[in-house]
Design an enzyme around this catalytic site. Structure first.
Site, PDB file in Angstrom:
ATOM      1  N   ASN A  38       0.728  -1.217  -0.004  1.00 45.71           N
ATOM      2  CA  ASN A  38       0.006   0.021  -0.026  1.00 45.71           C
ATOM      3  C   ASN A  38       0.981   1.296   0.037  1.00 45.71           C
ATOM      4  OD1 ASN A  38      -2.232   1.421  -0.203  1.00 45.71           O
ATOM      5  ND2 ASN A  38      -2.970   0.688   1.821  1.00 45.71           N
ATOM      6  N   HIS A 123     -14.261  -4.612  11.029  1.00 44.68           N
ATOM      7  CA  HIS A 123     -13.632  -3.313  11.594  1.00 44.68           C
ATOM      8  C   HIS A 123     -15.084  -2.492  11.890  1.00 44.68           C
ATOM      9  CE1 HIS A 123      -9.226  -2.721  10.172  1.00 44.68           C
ATOM     10  NE2 HIS A 123      -9.568  -4.055  10.596  1.00 44.68           N
ATOM     11  N   ARG A 148     -13.272  -5.580  15.645  1.00 51.23           N
ATOM     12  CA  ARG A 148     -12.374  -4.410  16.122  1.00 51.23           C
ATOM     13  C   ARG A 148     -13.036  -3.145  16.252  1.00 51.23           C
ATOM     14  NH1 ARG A 148      -7.406  -1.811  12.551  1.00 51.23           N
ATOM     15  NH2 ARG A 148      -8.832  -0.152  11.756  1.00 51.23           N
ATOM     16  N   TYR A 160      -6.873   7.353  14.226  1.00 46.47           N
ATOM     17  CA  TYR A 160      -6.473   6.278  13.130  1.00 46.47           C
ATOM     18  C   TYR A 160      -7.954   5.323  13.089  1.00 46.47           C
ATOM     19  CZ  TYR A 160      -5.678   1.869  11.715  1.00 46.47           C
ATOM     20  OH  TYR A 160      -6.097   0.460  10.867  1.00 46.47           O
ATOM     21  N   ASP A 211      -6.798  -1.593  17.534  1.00 45.52           N
ATOM     22  CA  ASP A 211      -5.506  -1.266  17.138  1.00 45.52           C
ATOM     23  C   ASP A 211      -4.786   0.164  17.358  1.00 45.52           C
ATOM     24  OD1 ASP A 211      -4.378  -1.655  13.399  1.00 45.52           O
ATOM     25  OD2 ASP A 211      -3.131  -0.984  15.359  1.00 45.52           O
ATOM     26  N   HIS A 213      -2.032   1.085  16.645  1.00 51.02           N
ATOM     27  CA  HIS A 213      -1.314   1.350  15.348  1.00 51.02           C
ATOM     28  C   HIS A 213      -0.086   2.056  15.522  1.00 51.02           C
ATOM     29  CE1 HIS A 213      -1.775   2.554  10.922  1.00 51.02           C
ATOM     30  NE2 HIS A 213      -2.521   1.245  10.937  1.00 51.02           N
ATOM     31  N   GLU A 237      -3.207  -4.206  19.417  1.00 53.75           N
ATOM     32  CA  GLU A 237      -2.545  -4.614  18.451  1.00 53.75           C
ATOM     33  C   GLU A 237      -1.374  -3.240  18.204  1.00 53.75           C
ATOM     34  OE1 GLU A 237      -4.745  -4.781  14.952  1.00 53.75           O
ATOM     35  OE2 GLU A 237      -3.017  -4.595  13.635  1.00 53.75           O
ATOM     36  N   GLU A 263       1.955  -7.079  11.184  1.00 53.13           N
ATOM     37  CA  GLU A 263       1.240  -6.742  10.092  1.00 53.13           C
ATOM     38  C   GLU A 263       2.497  -6.119   9.245  1.00 53.13           C
ATOM     39  OE1 GLU A 263      -1.927  -4.364  10.893  1.00 53.13           O
ATOM     40  OE2 GLU A 263      -0.948  -2.699   9.754  1.00 53.13           O
ATOM     41  N   ARG A 284       1.057 -11.289  13.543  1.00 48.09           N
ATOM     42  CA  ARG A 284       0.115 -10.839  12.463  1.00 48.09           C
ATOM     43  C   ARG A 284       0.578 -10.660  10.926  1.00 48.09           C
ATOM     44  NH1 ARG A 284      -4.231  -8.832  12.181  1.00 48.09           N
ATOM     45  NH2 ARG A 284      -3.938  -6.393  11.431  1.00 48.09           N
ATOM     46  N   HIS A 313      -3.036 -10.166   9.356  1.00 50.92           N
ATOM     47  CA  HIS A 313      -3.583  -8.962   8.767  1.00 50.92           C
ATOM     48  C   HIS A 313      -4.243  -9.125   7.609  1.00 50.92           C
ATOM     49  CE1 HIS A 313      -2.284  -4.781   6.805  1.00 50.92           C
ATOM     50  NE2 HIS A 313      -3.177  -4.600   7.066  1.00 50.92           N
ATOM     51  N   ASP A 317      -5.900  -3.350   1.601  1.00 49.58           N
ATOM     52  CA  ASP A 317      -4.882  -3.299   0.736  1.00 49.58           C
ATOM     53  C   ASP A 317      -4.219  -4.690   0.527  1.00 49.58           C
ATOM     54  OD1 ASP A 317      -4.643  -1.834   3.506  1.00 49.58           O
ATOM     55  OD2 ASP A 317      -2.793  -2.434   3.186  1.00 49.58           O
ATOM     56  N   GLU A 340      -8.120 -11.483  10.052  1.00 48.07           N
ATOM     57  CA  GLU A 340      -8.752 -10.099  10.087  1.00 48.07           C
ATOM     58  C   GLU A 340      -9.307 -10.214   8.683  1.00 48.07           C
ATOM     59  OE1 GLU A 340      -5.974  -6.626   9.845  1.00 48.07           O
ATOM     60  OE2 GLU A 340      -7.443  -5.307   9.586  1.00 48.07           O
ATOM     61  N   TRP A 403       2.235   7.081  12.063  1.00 42.06           N
ATOM     62  CA  TRP A 403       0.689   7.013  11.476  1.00 42.06           C
ATOM     63  C   TRP A 403       0.195   5.655  11.651  1.00 42.06           C
ATOM     64  CZ3 TRP A 403      -1.609   3.930   7.895  1.00 42.06           C
ATOM     65  CH2 TRP A 403      -3.083   3.988   7.776  1.00 42.06           C
TER      66      TRP A 403
HETATM   67  C1  CS2 Z   1      -4.448  -1.834  10.167  1.00 42.87           C
HETATM   68  C2  CS2 Z   1      -4.328  -1.484   8.445  1.00 42.87           C
HETATM   69  O1  CS2 Z   1      -6.148  -3.571   9.535  1.00 42.87           O
HETATM   70  C3  CS2 Z   1      -4.953  -3.153  10.180  1.00 42.87           C
HETATM   71  O2  CS2 Z   1      -4.909  -3.658  11.186  1.00 42.87           O
HETATM   72  O3  CS2 Z   1      -3.079  -1.723  10.704  1.00 42.87           O
HETATM   73  O4  CS2 Z   1      -5.700  -1.187   8.085  1.00 42.87           O
HETATM   74  C4  CS2 Z   1      -3.437  -0.545   7.998  1.00 42.87           C
HETATM   75  O5  CS2 Z   1      -3.766   0.658   8.489  1.00 42.87           O
HETATM   76  C5  CS2 Z   1      -3.236  -0.693   6.395  1.00 42.87           C
HETATM   77  O6  CS2 Z   1      -3.150  -1.951   6.062  1.00 42.87           O
HETATM   78  C6  CS2 Z   1      -2.213   0.169   6.098  1.00 42.87           C
HETATM   79  O7  CS2 Z   1      -2.166   0.040   4.585  1.00 42.87           O
HETATM   80 MG    MG Z   2      -3.192  -2.860  12.247  1.00 44.88          MG
END
Ligand code: CS2
Ligand code: MG
Length: 403
Positions: A38, A123, A148, A160, A211, A213, A237, A263, A284, A313, A317, A340, A403
């Protein structure tokens, strides 16, 4: 000897960009692999086109391990997200070919079913606590057993995980990175209130995940883990950036909230210490991100030694090729935890016909030979690549953050 006669990169964008590799052989059987990274798709396109495809032509596609070793050791500049995604694209296409040759679904070729269905999580995200709680309720109504939850945070612009739609969340939203602002203090004060509300409204049965993140320091993550213990999360996570695997020891010694990470990892080396020191509970790493079936199988078997389970993960993407292959992997892998499952858009599903199905909170692998996913090249051509990048995050004083 069977031969690879051609390998082509198919770049398309049905709702978001995907990098697909199609490997064809002299026996008319072909395999499909995913190499999507991504925000960096063109790096993988170039790596495959310039440095991988030329060395594949003429090789025996059945020699999966030898080709993996050739592409890993032969790169000299080992590891990294681009290299390992290119290797994954080849690896998955070759496993697809081998399963088709054996006339069996991939999970059978790996060792057969360990389970009848694959528990997934969706999600739920909202602009505030009530909206997020309603979204959790909607996912329960869709049959999800695990959700999630991510919410907008008062005073934090672009927190996020809060999508703009109500089903699809694609963070790579512009050709240049969107700038978001982060406030750890607001987040740490807010998040326990979110999960208290979710438990009050939705009860104890549903698995709740969250998450972080990469947004916290180790001690902040330890504090959040402690504060979330009453709400018994399935996992917290990416609690802190994991380049320093040792950082998780500080989190681990303070909290029993289960930890998931990986991930963005691309080889076993990124998680060897996390696993062997039992600093995490779920790994992950993914089919596309960590070198394909061949390498993910090594990571999963290593993790099993310390009772660490898989929790791959599965964001939008990662293409349906990765998701389909993951469902086969998850159907086989003994130390499975959870998968996921962020839904793709209808146009993505049209471009990538597949036989996995969602039912009663689980994904079910199909029985077709291979990983069960194909690409409709004619349809793919209607969705040309469109440059997109992931956002960046800054703290309120303007300094760069994660991020
Ligand atoms: C996130 C992802 O799904 C998750 O756990 O961390 O959506 C992540 O933000 C994206 O894969 C980034 O491209
Ligand atoms: Mg994640």
């Amino acid at each position: 000897m069977m031969k690879i006669t051609s390998a082509r990169v198919i770049l398309c964008s049905p709702g978001r960009n995907f990098v697909t590799l199609k490997i064809e052989t002299d026996e008319g059987i072909y395999g499909i692999g995913d190499g999507t990274l991504n925000g960096r798709e063109m790096s993988v396109v170039s790596y495959l086109s310039e440095h991988v495809i030329p060395v594949l032509i003429g090789r025996d596609p059945r020699r999966i391990e030898d080709i993996w070793q050739y592409l890993y050791r032969g790169a000299y500049w080992r590891r990294g997200p681009v290299t390992m995604r290119a290797i994954a694209a080849v690896d998955v296409a070759l496993w697809d070919i081998k399963a088709k040759l054996a006339n069996m679904p991939l999970f059978d070729l790996l060792g057969g079913r360990s389970r009848d269905k694959v528990l997934v999580y969706g999600h739920a995200n909202g602009t505030d606590i009530e909206h997020t709680s309603d979204e959790v309720g909607r996912y329960k109504e869709m049959g999800y057993k695990a959700v999630r939850a991510q919410s907008g945070i008062p005073g934090v612009k672009g927190a996020y995980g809060v999508g703009r739609g109500d089903m699809y969340y694609e963070p790579a939203d512009a050709s240049l990175p969107t700038e978001t602002v982060w406030n750890t203090g607001s987040y740490l004060n807010f998040t326990p209130k979110l999960f208290q509300r979710l438990r009050d409204v939705h009860g104890d049965e549903i698995h709740l995940l969250h998450d972080v993140h990469h947004r916290l320091t180790p001690i902040e993550a330890a504090r959040l883990g402690c504060n979330l213990e009453p709400y018994r999360l399935f996992w917290m996570e990416d609690a802190t950036p994991a380049e320093n695997q040792e950082a998780f020891r500080l989190i681990r010694q303070h909290t029993t909230t289960p930890l998931a990470v990986g991930e963005i990892f691309n080889t076993i080396w990124d998680c060897k210490d996390l696993i062997s020191n039992q600093l995490i509970d779920y790994i992950r790493t993914t089919i596309v991100g960590a070198g394909g079936v061949t390498h993910l199988r090594r990571i999963a078997d290593f993790a099993a030694l310390w009772q660490v389970r898989t929790g791959s993960h599965g964001a939008t993407d990662l293409s349906p090729v990765t998701l389909g292959t993951a469902v086969h992997f998850d159907t086989w892998v003994p130390n499975f935890g959870i998968q996921e499952y962020m839904r793709h858009t209808p146009e993505t599903d049209d471009v990538f016909p597949h036989d996995y199905t969602f039912r009663d909170g689980c994904l079910h692998a199909g029985e077709k030979p291979g990983h069960g996913v194909d690409i409709d090249e004619r349809l793919a051509a209607r969705y040309p690549y469109s440059p997109k990048q992931l956002p960046i995050a800054r703290l309120q004083d303007g300094s760069m953050w994660n991020w």
